[in-house]
Design a protein around this motif. Structure first.
Motif, PDB file in Angstrom:
ATOM      1  N   ALA A 588      29.770  20.193  43.741  1.00 36.87           N
ATOM      2  CA  ALA A 588      29.675  21.192  42.673  1.00 36.87           C
ATOM      3  C   ALA A 588      30.287  22.517  43.100  1.00 36.87           C
ATOM      4  O   ALA A 588      30.988  23.183  42.328  1.00 36.87           O
ATOM      5  CB  ALA A 588      28.209  21.386  42.277  1.00 36.87           C
ATOM      6  N   LEU A 589      30.037  22.897  44.362  1.00 36.86           N
ATOM      7  CA  LEU A 589      30.581  24.161  44.860  1.00 36.86           C
ATOM      8  C   LEU A 589      32.102  24.115  44.963  1.00 36.86           C
ATOM      9  O   LEU A 589      32.785  25.105  44.650  1.00 36.86           O
ATOM     10  CB  LEU A 589      29.973  24.476  46.230  1.00 36.86           C
ATOM     11  CG  LEU A 589      28.498  24.898  46.243  1.00 36.86           C
ATOM     12  CD1 LEU A 589      27.968  24.943  47.664  1.00 36.86           C
ATOM     13  CD2 LEU A 589      28.315  26.256  45.568  1.00 36.86           C
ATOM     14  N   ARG A 590      32.635  22.982  45.384  1.00 35.35           N
ATOM     15  CA  ARG A 590      34.097  22.880  45.490  1.00 35.35           C
ATOM     16  C   ARG A 590      34.745  22.943  44.102  1.00 35.35           C
ATOM     17  O   ARG A 590      35.798  23.553  43.930  1.00 35.35           O
ATOM     18  CB  ARG A 590      34.487  21.591  46.216  1.00 35.35           C
ATOM     19  CG  ARG A 590      34.191  21.616  47.699  1.00 35.35           C
ATOM     20  CD  ARG A 590      34.937  20.504  48.435  1.00 35.35           C
ATOM     21  NE  ARG A 590      34.691  20.579  49.858  1.00 35.35           N
ATOM     22  CZ  ARG A 590      33.856  19.801  50.544  1.00 35.35           C
ATOM     23  NH1 ARG A 590      33.186  18.848  49.889  1.00 35.35           N
ATOM     24  NH2 ARG A 590      33.676  19.942  51.826  1.00 35.35           N
ATOM     25  N   THR A 591      34.121  22.283  43.132  1.00 34.29           N
ATOM     26  CA  THR A 591      34.652  22.346  41.764  1.00 34.29           C
ATOM     27  C   THR A 591      34.646  23.790  41.260  1.00 34.29           C
ATOM     28  O   THR A 591      35.621  24.280  40.683  1.00 34.29           O
ATOM     29  CB  THR A 591      33.817  21.461  40.824  1.00 34.29           C
ATOM     30  OG1 THR A 591      33.880  20.108  41.284  1.00 34.29           O
ATOM     31  CG2 THR A 591      34.344  21.537  39.398  1.00 34.29           C
ATOM     32  N   TRP A 592      33.507  24.488  41.476  1.00 36.31           N
ATOM     33  CA  TRP A 592      33.428  25.902  41.080  1.00 36.31           C
ATOM     34  C   TRP A 592      34.491  26.734  41.782  1.00 36.31           C
ATOM     35  O   TRP A 592      35.173  27.557  41.154  1.00 36.31           O
ATOM     36  CB  TRP A 592      32.032  26.436  41.423  1.00 36.31           C
ATOM     37  CG  TRP A 592      32.019  27.943  41.510  1.00 36.31           C
ATOM     38  CD1 TRP A 592      31.979  28.816  40.472  1.00 36.31           C
ATOM     39  CD2 TRP A 592      32.095  28.726  42.710  1.00 36.31           C
ATOM     40  NE1 TRP A 592      32.022  30.114  40.945  1.00 36.31           N
ATOM     41  CE2 TRP A 592      32.088  30.089  42.315  1.00 36.31           C
ATOM     42  CE3 TRP A 592      32.146  28.416  44.076  1.00 36.31           C
ATOM     43  CZ2 TRP A 592      32.142  31.126  43.249  1.00 36.31           C
ATOM     44  CZ3 TRP A 592      32.202  29.448  45.004  1.00 36.31           C
ATOM     45  CH2 TRP A 592      32.204  30.787  44.582  1.00 36.31           C
ATOM     46  N   ARG A 593      34.642  26.514  43.101  1.00 26.37           N
ATOM     47  CA  ARG A 593      35.606  27.316  43.867  1.00 26.37           C
ATOM     48  C   ARG A 593      37.030  27.086  43.369  1.00 26.37           C
ATOM     49  O   ARG A 593      37.808  28.029  43.207  1.00 26.37           O
ATOM     50  CB  ARG A 593      35.512  26.996  45.362  1.00 26.37           C
ATOM     51  CG  ARG A 593      36.441  27.833  46.216  1.00 26.37           C
ATOM     52  CD  ARG A 593      36.325  27.510  47.685  1.00 26.37           C
ATOM     53  NE  ARG A 593      36.812  26.166  48.001  1.00 26.37           N
ATOM     54  CZ  ARG A 593      36.986  25.724  49.244  1.00 26.37           C
ATOM     55  NH1 ARG A 593      36.704  26.502  50.276  1.00 26.37           N
ATOM     56  NH2 ARG A 593      37.418  24.499  49.460  1.00 26.37           N
ATOM     57  N   ARG A 598      41.652  29.254  40.728  1.00 23.93           N
ATOM     58  CA  ARG A 598      42.787  29.067  39.812  1.00 23.93           C
ATOM     59  C   ARG A 598      42.852  30.211  38.793  1.00 23.93           C
ATOM     60  O   ARG A 598      43.921  30.743  38.508  1.00 23.93           O
ATOM     61  CB  ARG A 598      42.662  27.717  39.108  1.00 23.93           C
ATOM     62  CG  ARG A 598      43.921  27.295  38.365  1.00 23.93           C
ATOM     63  CD  ARG A 598      43.768  25.901  37.768  1.00 23.93           C
ATOM     64  NE  ARG A 598      43.549  24.893  38.803  1.00 23.93           N
ATOM     65  CZ  ARG A 598      42.403  24.238  38.975  1.00 23.93           C
ATOM     66  NH1 ARG A 598      41.375  24.480  38.178  1.00 23.93           N
ATOM     67  NH2 ARG A 598      42.272  23.337  39.923  1.00 23.93           N
ATOM     68  N   LYS A 599      41.708  30.632  38.300  1.00 22.67           N
ATOM     69  CA  LYS A 599      41.674  31.733  37.339  1.00 22.67           C
ATOM     70  C   LYS A 599      42.083  33.054  37.988  1.00 22.67           C
ATOM     71  O   LYS A 599      42.725  33.899  37.353  1.00 22.67           O
ATOM     72  CB  LYS A 599      40.272  31.863  36.742  1.00 22.67           C
ATOM     73  CG  LYS A 599      39.870  30.698  35.845  1.00 22.67           C
ATOM     74  CD  LYS A 599      38.431  30.865  35.360  1.00 22.67           C
ATOM     75  CE  LYS A 599      37.996  29.672  34.515  1.00 22.67           C
ATOM     76  NZ  LYS A 599      36.564  29.798  34.091  1.00 22.67           N
ATOM     77  N   ALA A 600      41.707  33.219  39.246  1.00 21.89           N
ATOM     78  CA  ALA A 600      42.017  34.472  39.947  1.00 21.89           C
ATOM     79  C   ALA A 600      43.388  34.439  40.605  1.00 21.89           C
ATOM     80  O   ALA A 600      43.817  35.435  41.189  1.00 21.89           O
ATOM     81  CB  ALA A 600      40.946  34.753  40.999  1.00 21.89           C
ATOM     82  N   PRO A 604      41.827  28.662  47.149  1.00 19.97           N
ATOM     83  CA  PRO A 604      40.371  28.442  47.181  1.00 19.97           C
ATOM     84  C   PRO A 604      39.708  29.006  48.436  1.00 19.97           C
ATOM     85  O   PRO A 604      38.634  29.603  48.363  1.00 19.97           O
ATOM     86  CB  PRO A 604      40.256  26.917  47.105  1.00 19.97           C
ATOM     87  CG  PRO A 604      41.485  26.488  46.366  1.00 19.97           C
ATOM     88  CD  PRO A 604      42.569  27.424  46.819  1.00 19.97           C
ATOM     89  N   SER A 605      40.356  28.830  49.588  1.00 17.81           N
ATOM     90  CA  SER A 605      39.753  29.291  50.841  1.00 17.81           C
ATOM     91  C   SER A 605      39.696  30.806  50.931  1.00 17.81           C
ATOM     92  O   SER A 605      38.932  31.359  51.720  1.00 17.81           O
ATOM     93  CB  SER A 605      40.523  28.728  52.035  1.00 17.81           C
ATOM     94  OG  SER A 605      41.882  29.096  51.964  1.00 17.81           O
ATOM     95  N   GLN A 606      40.544  31.496  50.133  1.00 25.46           N
ATOM     96  CA  GLN A 606      40.485  32.953  50.121  1.00 25.46           C
ATOM     97  C   GLN A 606      39.293  33.452  49.305  1.00 25.46           C
ATOM     98  O   GLN A 606      38.787  34.540  49.537  1.00 25.46           O
ATOM     99  CB  GLN A 606      41.784  33.524  49.552  1.00 25.46           C
ATOM    100  CG  GLN A 606      42.987  33.298  50.460  1.00 25.46           C
ATOM    101  CD  GLN A 606      44.282  33.752  49.828  1.00 25.46           C
ATOM    102  OE1 GLN A 606      44.525  33.502  48.655  1.00 25.46           O
ATOM    103  NE2 GLN A 606      45.118  34.417  50.610  1.00 25.46           N
ATOM    104  N   LEU A 607      38.851  32.660  48.376  1.00 31.63           N
ATOM    105  CA  LEU A 607      37.677  33.020  47.573  1.00 31.63           C
ATOM    106  C   LEU A 607      36.394  32.742  48.341  1.00 31.63           C
ATOM    107  O   LEU A 607      35.474  33.579  48.389  1.00 31.63           O
ATOM    108  CB  LEU A 607      37.686  32.231  46.257  1.00 31.63           C
ATOM    109  CG  LEU A 607      36.484  32.454  45.331  1.00 31.63           C
ATOM    110  CD1 LEU A 607      36.488  33.884  44.803  1.00 31.63           C
ATOM    111  CD2 LEU A 607      36.520  31.454  44.184  1.00 31.63           C
ATOM    112  N   CYS A 608      36.335  31.566  48.962  1.00 24.26           N
ATOM    113  CA  CYS A 608      35.131  31.174  49.702  1.00 24.26           C
ATOM    114  C   CYS A 608      35.548  30.139  50.740  1.00 24.26           C
ATOM    115  O   CYS A 608      36.124  29.104  50.392  1.00 24.26           O
ATOM    116  CB  CYS A 608      34.082  30.596  48.749  1.00 24.26           C
ATOM    117  SG  CYS A 608      32.540  30.101  49.554  1.00 24.26           S
ATOM    118  N   SER A 609      35.294  30.413  52.008  1.00 28.92           N
ATOM    119  CA  SER A 609      35.736  29.513  53.075  1.00 28.92           C
ATOM    120  C   SER A 609      34.919  28.218  53.075  1.00 28.92           C
ATOM    121  O   SER A 609      33.801  28.157  52.541  1.00 28.92           O
ATOM    122  CB  SER A 609      35.598  30.196  54.438  1.00 28.92           C
ATOM    123  OG  SER A 609      34.239  30.308  54.804  1.00 28.92           O
TER     124      SER A 609
END
Length: 659
Positions: A588-593, A598-600, A604-609
């Motif tokens: 679930a967390l990976r899908t959210w990330r 993508r929106k930002a 992905p790793s820059q948003l949350c490692s």
């Protein structure tokens, strides 16, 4: 290849590593966590899903055995196209030789024995300190530092060789000049020359990057600065790089290896996707716990845990002296299932090779077979290789190989027929009749290896063959069963059912030469490697006196409670639910990330490692404060993301609880 089948037998973390969307990935793989499986599945999965081309895939390893194992596993997975897999030196030597042909430059011979070359520039009276000189030259060349730059670099790094910086610089300069005069290079020169040409010849660099566009590095924690530089040059403009390694197994500091490469991987490789493999599938919980505690004593916390059921406690033996320690090991071997010994599932490991001789003598005196390196000092294979190194051309090597094979075949035939005929081949066999069968077999194996060497070398000689043997280790694949006797360093990458880790005492573990904080930390990692080679049974032994001097327990194990029973394993259903809960939360967390990144318009790793995702899934925070405490988020970031993350965690828990 069926992509789904490639993932079917992987655990959640392994699957995440294999299917990571990023082209720049680092896998932190704990001991026994399946790093080779992940590496080969990553190669096969990307090719099967048409994300990579087998013809342009390069997997770099540190040993010939590791490269061979990669190729075997890829073949078993159904891969038909060839993937380039080899050691840094073997792959780059082939690149260098082709470049010499393409540019019309004379080929140079690779010499493996740096000690002999350094000795050649010294007077006999100066050779007493040769080990210190070689150590400094090794240190410099592993960092790409030549003789001209050695003095300044050594002083800046605080090097204090026993013979003095200026003396090392002078010998280093003589050593480099002698190599140029003789037209020879050594192992580190191979990488250095490729790096130099890539830096100064853009066309050559672009050609190599095009050829090796998908790059995978095994045992990345063992990279030295020279290898780091080569990897950086190959990944330029592409960043198609897959690193697999374990900082806790960085044990080659003398060669410049630095565990910080993977500890600080997100700083070293901005935007990298990090996947961690914390599940040890090899060792029992007792063995894993012992290894983790060794690291903890040295302030190197590790999150590895066993995925197996309960096992037997780790054993300890304390002998009055080294002879008692050896006797105990020999007596224990007599009680071990002989099938384990015949299958090569038992090992004796020691910090230094010097400790192993007495174990070999004791075991053989008890009729227990011992498995040694095929080319160990004094072995028939070593003698046969030494014969060949005096030959000065490819034609002489080829003639020796064919004569040897002919003579061997003739001897076998004559013995089978119980008579000798008068052919030339039989006369050669008769002339060799006084040699032992073991010696003849050694020569046959060397002859066969020679022909393999000559298939890859247009130009070659005895010295080149010796270097090739040192790089490829062609004789150790088919050794018979028996107890393995190895140093801690040599045991890396291996595993056995039963392991005796010996000499776990002061002056040996850590070794008395480890005088700095960094060196002692590496000694702890070295013991951790030795401990985690055992899958079922681990025995730690030491002596109260060695060489007449009193010894104390190694500080790395002094607090181990060998009498403590293992913690009862979780009930199977509870363990399954806990693991499913973590897996569901991670998903679930990976899908959210991915959606948020993508929106930002960021990675992905820059948003949350990945490290933070794993911490969230494992710790299951319920408040902003808890989220901040277990992640690298600051208070503002934690507060901003809490409304998105905490409901996902809560929902995953509810789903499993109600399942």
């Amino acid at each position: 290849m069926d992509p789904a089948a490639l993932l079917a037998d992987l655990d959640t973390d392994q699957r995440s590593a294999v299917t990571a969307e990023s082209r720049l990935v680092a896998v932190i793989a704990g001991a026994g966590s399946g790093k080779t499986r992940v590496l080969t599945r990553r190669i096969a999965w990307r090719i099967a899903t048409e994300q990579a081309d087998a013809r342009h895939t390069l997997a770099l390893t540190f040993t010939r055995e590791a490269a061979g194992e990669l190729r075997r596993r890829l073949s078993r997975l159904g891969m038909r196209e060839r993937v380039e897999a080899g050691t840094f030196h073997s792959v780059m030597l082939a690149v260098l030789k082709q470049r010499w042909v393409d540019t019309g430059k004379p080929a140079r011979t690779v010499v493996s024995d740096r000690r002999r070359l350094v000795g050649d520039v010294l007077d006999s009276s100066q050779r007493v300190g040769i080990d210190g000189l070689i150590k400094e030259i090794d240190w410099a060349t592993a960092r790409g530092v030549n003789a001209d730059r050695y003095s300044a670099t050594a002083r800046r790094e605080g090097r204090k060789p026993h013979v003095g910086v200026e003396r090392v610089a002078a010998v280093f300069g003589d050593f480099e000049r002698m190599k140029r005069k003789r037209g020879v290079i050594d192992f580190d020169d191979v990488l250095g020359l490729v790096i130099r040409d890539m830096e100064y010849d853009r066309e050559f660099a672009d050609t190599l990057r095009w050829r090796f566009r998908h790059l995978l590095i095994d045992e990345a924690q063992d990279l030295n600065p020279l290898q780091h530089r080569l990897v950086d040059l190959l990944r330029t403009d592409r960043d198609d790089l897959f690193l697999v390694g374990d900082p806790a197994q960085a044990i080659y500091g003398f060669n410049g290896a630095d565990p910080a490469l993977l500890i600080d991987v997100e700083i070293r490789f901005p935007g990298v996707e990090v996947v961690r493999l914390p599940l040890n599938h090899r060792c029992t919980p007792q063995i894993v716990r012992a290894g983790v505690q060794v690291l903890a004593v040295a302030n190197q916390p590790n999150q590895l845990f066993s995925h197996r059921g309960d096992g037997v406690p780790v054993e300890q033996f304390v002998g009055s002296d080294e002879a008692a320690e050896v006797r105990h090991a020999a007596n224990e071997m007599l009680r071990i299932d002989p099938n384990l010994i015949r299958a090569g599932e038992v090992a004796v490991l020691a910090r230094t090779n010097a400790q192993l001789a007495s174990f070999a003598q004791a075991l053989e005196a008890h009729g227990i077979s011992v498995r040694r390196s095929a080319t160990a000092a004094g072995s028939p294979l070593q003698a046969a290789v030494r014969q060949v190194t005096t030959l000065g051309s490819a034609s002489l090597l080829r003639a020796w190989a064919h004569d040897t094979l002919d003579a061997h075949d003739a001897l076998v035939a004559s013995r089978a027929e119980q008579a000798l005929a008068n052919s030339e081949g039989d006369r050669r066999a008769e002339a060799r009749a006084d040699k032992t069968l073991e010696g003849l077999e050694a020569e046959r194996r060397v002859a066969a290896a020679l022909l393999d060497y000559l298939r890859d070398q247009q130009l070659g000689d005895g010295a080149g063959f010796r270097a090739w043997v040192a790089m490829t280790n062609p004789f150790d694949d088919d050794s018979d069963g028996g107890v393995d006797l190895l140093s801690f360093h040599a045991a890396k990458g291996r595993e056995w059912h039963t392991v005796f880790v010996t000499g776990v005492e002061s002056s040996l573990v850590p070794h008395k030469s480890a005088t700095t904080k960094e060196a002692k930390a590496e000694e702890a990692r070295l013991l951790y490697v030795a401990v985690t080679r055992a899958s079922e049974r681990l025995v730690l032994t030491r002596s109260q006196r060695r060489g007449g001097y009193a010894r104390t327990p190694s500080p790395f194990v002094v607090d181990l409670d060998f009498a403590e029973p293992a913690a009862a394993p979780l009930p199977r259903e509870l363990h399954r639910k806990r693991r499913a809960q973590v897996d569901l939360t991670l998903s679930a967390l990976r899908t959210w990330r991915n959606e948020s990144a993508r929106k930002a318009d960021v990675l992905p790793s820059q948003l949350c490692s990945d490290r933070d995702l794993n911490s969230i899934a494992s710790s299951k925070p319920t408040t902003v404060a808890e989220l901040e405490a277990i992640t690298s988020f600051g208070p503002i970031m934690a507060a901003r993301l809490a409304d998105q993350i905490l409901p996902l965690v809560s929902q995953s828990i509810s789903t499993i609880t109600g399942a």
